[in-house]
Write an enzyme that holds these catalytic residues in place. Structure first.
Site, PDB file in Angstrom:
ATOM      1  N   ARG A 284       1.020  -1.105  -0.187  1.00 38.42           N
ATOM      2  CA  ARG A 284      -0.077   0.112   0.024  1.00 38.42           C
ATOM      3  C   ARG A 284       0.878   1.368  -0.051  1.00 38.42           C
ATOM      4  O   ARG A 284       1.373   1.349   0.893  1.00 38.42           O
ATOM      5  CB  ARG A 284      -1.028   0.215   1.503  1.00 38.42           C
ATOM      6  CG  ARG A 284      -1.840   1.394   1.457  1.00 38.42           C
ATOM      7  CD  ARG A 284      -2.749   1.409   2.563  1.00 38.42           C
ATOM      8  NE  ARG A 284      -2.545   0.569   3.298  1.00 38.42           N
ATOM      9  CZ  ARG A 284      -1.969   1.501   5.076  1.00 38.42           C
ATOM     10  NH1 ARG A 284      -1.390   2.316   4.587  1.00 38.42           N
ATOM     11  NH2 ARG A 284      -1.697   0.733   6.086  1.00 38.42           N
ATOM     12  N   HIS A 288      -4.051   4.446   4.751  1.00 40.63           N
ATOM     13  CA  HIS A 288      -5.111   2.948   4.805  1.00 40.63           C
ATOM     14  C   HIS A 288      -5.943   3.956   4.105  1.00 40.63           C
ATOM     15  O   HIS A 288      -6.601   2.839   3.379  1.00 40.63           O
ATOM     16  CB  HIS A 288      -5.241   2.700   5.950  1.00 40.63           C
ATOM     17  CG  HIS A 288      -6.145   1.199   6.394  1.00 40.63           C
ATOM     18  ND1 HIS A 288      -6.304   0.265   5.642  1.00 40.63           N
ATOM     19  CD2 HIS A 288      -6.874   2.067   7.361  1.00 40.63           C
ATOM     20  CE1 HIS A 288      -7.894   0.221   6.155  1.00 40.63           C
ATOM     21  NE2 HIS A 288      -8.121   0.613   6.771  1.00 40.63           N
ATOM     22  N   TYR A 297       4.669   5.526  11.363  1.00 43.56           N
ATOM     23  CA  TYR A 297       4.749   4.126  11.618  1.00 43.56           C
ATOM     24  C   TYR A 297       5.050   3.530  10.461  1.00 43.56           C
ATOM     25  O   TYR A 297       5.744   2.057  10.925  1.00 43.56           O
ATOM     26  CB  TYR A 297       3.195   3.135  11.825  1.00 43.56           C
ATOM     27  CG  TYR A 297       2.117   2.947  10.437  1.00 43.56           C
ATOM     28  CD1 TYR A 297       2.424   2.248   9.574  1.00 43.56           C
ATOM     29  CD2 TYR A 297       1.581   4.040  11.002  1.00 43.56           C
ATOM     30  CE1 TYR A 297       1.526   2.452   8.873  1.00 43.56           C
ATOM     31  CE2 TYR A 297       0.131   3.935  10.277  1.00 43.56           C
ATOM     32  CZ  TYR A 297       0.729   2.996   9.071  1.00 43.56           C
ATOM     33  OH  TYR A 297      -1.204   3.520   7.587  1.00 43.56           O
TER      34      TYR A 297
END
Length: 393
Positions: A284, A288, A297
Site C-alpha cells: 500500500r 490506509h 508507523y
C-alpha cells in the site's frame, strides 16, 4: 501529470532528514523465503514459469496494452478521488495506490458469470467488472449505500465490515454449486482481515463443502499501522494447508503473474476442485484511508524500495522493450487519463450534499425512542450553527 507521477507522494521526514517511523522487525528465518510466482521482473523482463506460462500463453500485445491502460486509468481515478476527499467533496477514501496489478490482473481473469465479493478498496476490480468509477463515490460522499446494482455486473456492493464478505462469498459459492453452475466466486480481503474469525470460518466451510471460491488476499504489508508479522508467524498463503486446500503467493505488483495465478485458481474452482487461497504480495503506497498518516508507523526506506517495484512502470518497461507500444500510445492514454479525471470531478461535484439525518433511518423497522432522542439532539446541534451564523459569530 505523468502516468507514474501520482505515486510520488513522499512520507514526511524529520528535520534531520530521517524517517519519522521506527524500523520493522521480521520473524522470518534466513533462507526460508517463501516461493513467489513472478512472470515479470521489476525491470520489465519476462520470466519463464513452467506451471503458469500456459495461462498467459495466448495474451497478445493488444491485451498487454489493455492491462496497462486498465492500471493507468484506475490509478488516475484513485488519485482524483483522493484529491476530492482532501477538498471536502468526499467524507473518506481508501486508496489502492500500488495495488493496481493485483486488482487488474485478477479482475481480468474473471468470466462474466463469475461473482465478486469485494472489500472497500477494489476500485480496479470494479473497473474490470464495468462499474462506472463515479458510482463508487456516492457511498464515500454519503449520498447512497452503494451506487450500482450488484447483479448487473456480478460485483457485490463494497463491504466495510472487515472480513465478512468472505462468508458471503462462501455461502454464495456453496449455493451455485448446488445449482449445478460451473462459474466461480472470488472474495477479496487484506492481510489484516486474515486475522478475523469470519475468514477462518469461511476457510472451514469452503473446504468442507468444496465450494468453488477463490480467496484473494492482497497482502499490502500493513493492516492500518500493524505490520504483517503482527498478523501471522507464517506466510499468509501457507494458512490454507491447515484447512486442506492449496495456497500460493504471487508477486502482487506483476499483472501477468496475478492474471495467470487467478486464472489457475478459478479453473480449479469451476472444475469442482474446491477453494484456493491466493496471496498477492504487494504494498500500500499511500495511507490506509485518507484519515490515516502512514509516516507515523513506517519509514521512507520501505516505501522507496517498493516504489522501485511499481506495477505500472514495470509493465511499461516490458511494453517498450518488446516494441508492443510506442510514444503515441502513451500520449493518447495520458489524454484519456486526464479526461477521466475531469469526468470524475464533475460527477462528484454535481452530486447532492449528503442528508445529515439519513443515519437515523432504518436503524429499527418500527422506530425506537432512543433513536428519536438522538435524532432530536443532533437536530439541535445542527441548528446551533445556524443560530451562531445569524448572530454573526
Amino acid at each position: 501529470m505523468t502516468v507514474e507521477s501520482t505515486a510520488a507522494r513522499k512520507p514526511r521526514r524529520s528535520a534531520g532528514g530521517k524517517s519519522t517511523a521506527g524500523k520493522r522487525t521480521t520473524a522470518r528465518t534466513p533462507g526460508t523465503e517463501p516461493e513467489l510466482v513472478q512472470l515479470l521482473t521489476p525491470e520489465g523482463e519476462r520470466v519463464k514459469n513452467a506451471e503458469y506460462d500456459k495461462y498467459v500463453a495466448q495474451i497478445t500485445p493488444e491485451d498487454l496494452r489493455g492491462l496497462y491502460r486498465d492500471m493507468v486509468l484506475t490509478r488516475r481515478f484513485d488519485a482524483e478521488a483522493t484529491a476530492l476527499q482532501r477538498q471536502g467533496e468526499l467524507g473518506l477514501w481508501a486508496s489502492l495506490l500500488g495495488q493496481e496489478a493485483a486488482q487488474i490482473g485478477s479482475g481480468r481473469a474473471l468470466r462474466d458469470d463469475d461473482y465478486v465479493f469485494p472489500t472497500y478498496r477494489e476500485h480496479g476490480v470494479a473497473w474490470c467488472r464495468g462499474v462506472d468509477p463515479t458510482n463508487l463515490l456516492g457511498m464515500f460522499r454519503g449520498v447512497n449505500n452503494g451506487g450500482w446494482d450488484p447483479n448487473g455486473n456480478n460485483f457485490h456492493l463494497y463491504t466495510i465490515v472487515i472480513g465478512s464478505q468472505t462468508l458471503h462469498a462462501t455461502g454464495y459459492a456453496m449455493g451455485i454449486a448446488k445449482d449445478g453452475a460451473d462459474s466461480a466466486v472470488i472474495a477479496y480481503f487484506g492481510d489484516g482481515a486474515s486475522s478475523q474469525g469470519d475468514v477462518a470460518e469461511s476457510f472451514t466451510f469452503s473446504a468442507v463443502y468444496n465450494a468453488p471460491v477463490v480467496f484473494f488476499c492482497q497482502n499490502n504489508q500493513w493492516a492500518i499501522s500493524e505490520p504483517t508479522e503482527k498478523q501471522t508467524r507464517v506466510p499468509l498463503y501457507q494458512r490454507a494447508q491447515g484447512y486442506g486446500f492449496p495456497g500460493v503467493r504471487v508477486d502482487g505488483n506483476d499483472v501477468l503473474a496475478c492474471l495467470a495465478v487467478t486464472k489457475w485458481a478459478l479453473e480449479r474452482a469451476r472444475g469442482g476442485e474446491g477453494p484456493t487461497l491466493v496471496e498477492a504480495f504487494t504494498y500500500r503506497m499511500g495511507a490506509h484511508t485518507t484519515s490515516d498518516d502512514p509516516t507515523r508507523y513506517r519509514g521512507d526506506e520501505e516505501r522507496l524500495a517498493w516504489e522501485a517495484k511499481d506495477p505500472i512502470l514495470r509493465l511499461r518497461r516490458y511494453l517498450e522493450a518488446a516494441n508492443h507500444a510506442d510514444e503515441g500510445f502513451f500520449a493518447e492514454l495520458e489524454t484519456e487519463s486526464e479526461a477521466l479525471g475531469r469526468r470524475v470531478r464533475e460527477a462528484v461535484r454535481a452530486m447532492p450534499d449528503p442528508d445529515h439525518f439519513a443515519i437515523f433511518e432504518n436503524v429499527y423497522a418500527d422506530g425506537h425512542a432512543l433513536v428519536d432522542e438522538e435524532r432530536a439532539q443532533f437536530a439541535a446541534y445542527q441548528a446551533s450553527f445556524a443560530d451562531a451564523e445569524g448572530q454573526g459569530v
